[in-house]
Design a protein around this motif. Sequence first.
Motif, PDB file in Angstrom:
ATOM      1  N   GLY B  59       5.773  -1.107   9.709  1.00 27.75           N
ATOM      2  CA  GLY B  59       5.563  -0.059   8.477  1.00 27.75           C
ATOM      3  C   GLY B  59       6.337  -0.335   7.445  1.00 27.75           C
ATOM      4  N   ALA B  60       7.594  -0.797   7.404  1.00 26.42           N
ATOM      5  CA  ALA B  60       8.298  -1.195   6.182  1.00 26.42           C
ATOM      6  C   ALA B  60       7.803  -2.115   5.306  1.00 26.42           C
ATOM      7  N   ILE B  61       7.680  -3.291   6.000  1.00 26.45           N
ATOM      8  CA  ILE B  61       6.974  -4.588   5.600  1.00 26.45           C
ATOM      9  C   ILE B  61       5.824  -4.067   4.724  1.00 26.45           C
ATOM     10  N   GLY B  62       4.543  -3.398   5.438  1.00 26.14           N
ATOM     11  CA  GLY B  62       3.843  -2.852   4.519  1.00 26.14           C
ATOM     12  C   GLY B  62       3.905  -2.078   3.464  1.00 26.14           C
ATOM     13  N   LEU B  63       4.609  -1.154   3.467  1.00 20.68           N
ATOM     14  CA  LEU B  63       4.949  -0.533   2.325  1.00 20.68           C
ATOM     15  C   LEU B  63       5.653  -1.318   1.269  1.00 20.68           C
ATOM     16  N   ASN B  64       6.555  -2.227   1.544  1.00 21.64           N
ATOM     17  CA  ASN B  64       7.159  -2.868   0.746  1.00 21.64           C
ATOM     18  C   ASN B  64       6.147  -4.045  -0.191  1.00 21.64           C
ATOM     19  N   LEU B  65       5.084  -4.350   0.647  1.00 16.19           N
ATOM     20  CA  LEU B  65       4.089  -5.147  -0.160  1.00 16.19           C
ATOM     21  C   LEU B  65       3.457  -4.308  -1.351  1.00 16.19           C
ATOM     22  N   LEU B  66       3.353  -3.104  -1.048  1.00 14.61           N
ATOM     23  CA  LEU B  66       2.655  -2.227  -1.994  1.00 14.61           C
ATOM     24  C   LEU B  66       3.675  -1.933  -3.123  1.00 14.61           C
ATOM     25  N   VAL B  67       4.740  -1.255  -2.563  1.00 15.57           N
ATOM     26  CA  VAL B  67       5.711  -0.934  -3.635  1.00 15.57           C
ATOM     27  C   VAL B  67       6.690  -1.768  -4.115  1.00 15.57           C
ATOM     28  N   LEU B 262      10.308   5.086   2.346  1.00 19.41           N
ATOM     29  CA  LEU B 262      10.585   4.821   0.872  1.00 19.41           C
ATOM     30  C   LEU B 262      12.075   4.283   0.939  1.00 19.41           C
ATOM     31  N   ALA B 263      12.952   5.201   1.745  1.00 22.49           N
ATOM     32  CA  ALA B 263      14.356   4.891   1.741  1.00 22.49           C
ATOM     33  C   ALA B 263      14.548   3.745   2.325  1.00 22.49           C
ATOM     34  N   MET B 264      13.754   3.243   3.448  1.00 20.87           N
ATOM     35  CA  MET B 264      14.032   2.081   3.769  1.00 20.87           C
ATOM     36  C   MET B 264      14.084   0.733   3.219  1.00 20.87           C
ATOM     37  N   ILE B 265      12.729   0.897   2.234  1.00 20.82           N
ATOM     38  CA  ILE B 265      12.706  -0.428   1.678  1.00 20.82           C
ATOM     39  C   ILE B 265      13.441  -0.615   0.261  1.00 20.82           C
ATOM     40  N   ILE B 266      14.093   0.854  -0.089  1.00 16.84           N
ATOM     41  CA  ILE B 266      14.881   0.870  -1.146  1.00 16.84           C
ATOM     42  C   ILE B 266      16.447   0.363  -0.780  1.00 16.84           C
ATOM     43  N   VAL B 267      16.765   1.066   0.311  1.00 17.95           N
ATOM     44  CA  VAL B 267      18.189   0.518   0.817  1.00 17.95           C
ATOM     45  C   VAL B 267      18.079  -1.069   1.237  1.00 17.95           C
ATOM     46  N   GLY B 268      16.910  -1.451   1.782  1.00 16.90           N
ATOM     47  CA  GLY B 268      16.793  -2.766   2.366  1.00 16.90           C
ATOM     48  C   GLY B 268      16.786  -3.713   1.141  1.00 16.90           C
ATOM     49  N   GLY B 269      16.061  -3.445   0.182  1.00 14.07           N
ATOM     50  CA  GLY B 269      15.682  -4.222  -0.753  1.00 14.07           C
ATOM     51  C   GLY B 269      14.095  -4.288  -1.245  1.00 14.07           C
ATOM     52  N   LEU B 270      13.949  -3.869  -2.501  1.00 14.60           N
ATOM     53  CA  LEU B 270      12.603  -3.798  -3.047  1.00 14.60           C
ATOM     54  C   LEU B 270      12.063  -5.301  -3.287  1.00 14.60           C
TER      55      LEU B 270
END
Lengths: 396, 348
Positions: B59-67, B262-270
């Motif tokens: 899910g986070a990979i998917g969201l990161n593609l978008l955001v 959103l927190a996942m991808i921000i903490v992980g790295g946009l």
Amino acid sequence: MTSMQTRATAAIAAVVLAGAMSACGSDDDKSSAGGANTKQTVKVGGLFDLSGPTADVSTPYSEGVKGFVKDYNERGDGPRIELTAEDYKYDVAVAERLYSRYKADGVVAVQGWGTGDTEALRGKVTADRLPFMSASYAETLTDPKQTPFNFVAATSYSDQMRLALEWVGEEAQGAEVASFHHDSPFGESPQEAGKAKAKVLGLGFKTYAMPAEATDYVPQLRRAKAQGAKFVVIQNVSTPAAQLAKNIDEQGLDMKIVCLNWCGDELFVELAGKAADGAVGVLPFGPTSVEADGLAPPREFLAKNGGNLDKEGLHYVQGWYTMALMAEGIKRAADQGKVTGDAIRQALEAMDAFDTGGVSAPVDFTAQSHAGMKGSKLYEVKDGKWAKLTDLASVS
Amino acid sequence: MASATGVYHTSYRADLALRHTRAEYFRLALALATIAALPFVVSPYWLTVLNQIGIAIIGAIGLNLLVGFTGQISLGQGGFLAVGAYTSGLLAARAGLPFGLDVACAMLVTAAMGTLFGLPALRLKGLYLAIATLASQQIILWVVTHWDAVTGGTSALVVPPAELLGWQIYGDMAWYWVIAFCAGVATLAATNLMRTGIGRAFVAIRDHDVAASVIGVDPFRYKLLAFFISSAFVGLAGALTARYNLIVTWERFTLDVSILYLAMIIVGGLGSVAGAIYGAAFMIAVPVWIEELSRSLSSLAFLQPDLPAIQQLIPGLTIVLSLVFEPRGIARIWQRIKDYFRLWPFRH
């Protein structure tokens, strides 16, 4: 790089310190496992909401469950129960994780809390054959064909609604009823049953969702007034219900409140103040202000341990007797042989009605129905306290 | 791309390769070995946590593609996960579709829904888009809880256990391999997508959409494509959630979930596939670790009443601190650590 090294050192120090502390604290439990009656120990998992949105009512409920287990183990008249109770914060993902830990620990049954965890674990407890009791009383959980391991230890929300409407029908024939409910599966659970029952009784019935983020319910009350409602049935927890009671009072509306289970407790009376006076409650587990033989064991236990049942309130009693019921199943399963989920289920289904000493209707499960209680007493708020209104009433 | 000294690219192909040095291959082998060994060494409790992390990674990979890659903020993650979960659950429970087919359908349906709700992105940017996608979260959950005839409305949807080639997938161990496989495929797909023209078009739109359209990138097409592809990943995560848990309840997909992702991808790295993986692992494992820690600390009586408060404080504090010290996330911290060793004993 020095700042990074400092940070890394600090982190390592924290981990080491934590590890050392945990090593110090882990031996306590074993020494306190007193009593000669340790022929068998069974594990039970507990999921409660101690810091989430429903913590206000889940905390006393969980204390009741824990209190019973402590008292039961001290009495030692059955297999020793080792209860692990954890806070799942009303977060479904946390409930799933804790459940898998309990399963791995070899629990034989689970005490849950609300709609969130009960619904989320329904599939798993069925597959793993572990009896599950909780304070979620949805009628959908009472059919053993669908959910063979869920036991509803109280009058279902739908039956509470039916009882409320029957009482309304007796008070005022053909009255209009406004059914206010939490905007969630929990709130909507008894509405269909309410609609059908109202039709049979010839009552007017309309439902009004109470949005979780609302600060008052005046707009909904306007619509209820237009409907001509004289009775307001509330299927919600006590805090928003108290707000609704206050709004009715402020607007000078002539509406009588009928609380179902989660709206009717001491907190509702405390928060709503004089607006609560005259409110009626369909309460499967009676309030502590109405004496019953069954209140004595938790009252004595708390007095011995420096507590006070009147302070803990009816949710404590609710947790106490839900656990008592499960313990009875475990005890009977142990008498038959090995305590397993299946054995507890069979024992609970085979058992005669379980008497709670007048705190609630007797609890009776069968292989055909896991709806434990068929009826409930009705209570009324008088001078800031819940008092008895009717004797045990059953759905006709 | 930063690479070891002495590595020269003489062709585009070599330049685009995912790995250049032996150290990188070694790390890949190490990671694969860890993934293969983990389920045998961790406790059953942590195995459940790992499965939840695996699903969150997708899910986070998917969201990161978008955001992260395309720059389109979305608060509708929870809603799209719900679309995936309910589609897969309903197809399996009511239509009896075999496992795999229902997941594929869930990906397609979620992708279509994502594209539909992505339409406002053609006119809106930044905070305005965030609010528009917030609406999608609310609308989807409202439909799910009120469309009784299809979703069952108020009660939970029970999903039959998944079967693959006559073998029933049940229990955390079996699901670990299924989820690990899916997460692996998702990682590979996303990483490779970013090496194609489509991926470069996404980044161009994020960096400057007007400039991108001047050089021939059609924002209309690529923004919708980003929503489509991203939602397909999210649909996969939703479908796995449904099949793994054997039940679908709406409470699993609230706004909190959107914010958690959103927190996942921000903490992980946009804008980093690896960042999405680190972020998902971090945001799920840290609260669990704190729970474990507080359990072992619970013998300290003076801490007892405040434990729930501390448990809630720590994840929040971690996010704030990690953003203060490294706004580009865990992926960047890892990069710096690698650089430190690669360049040692020199600082630069």
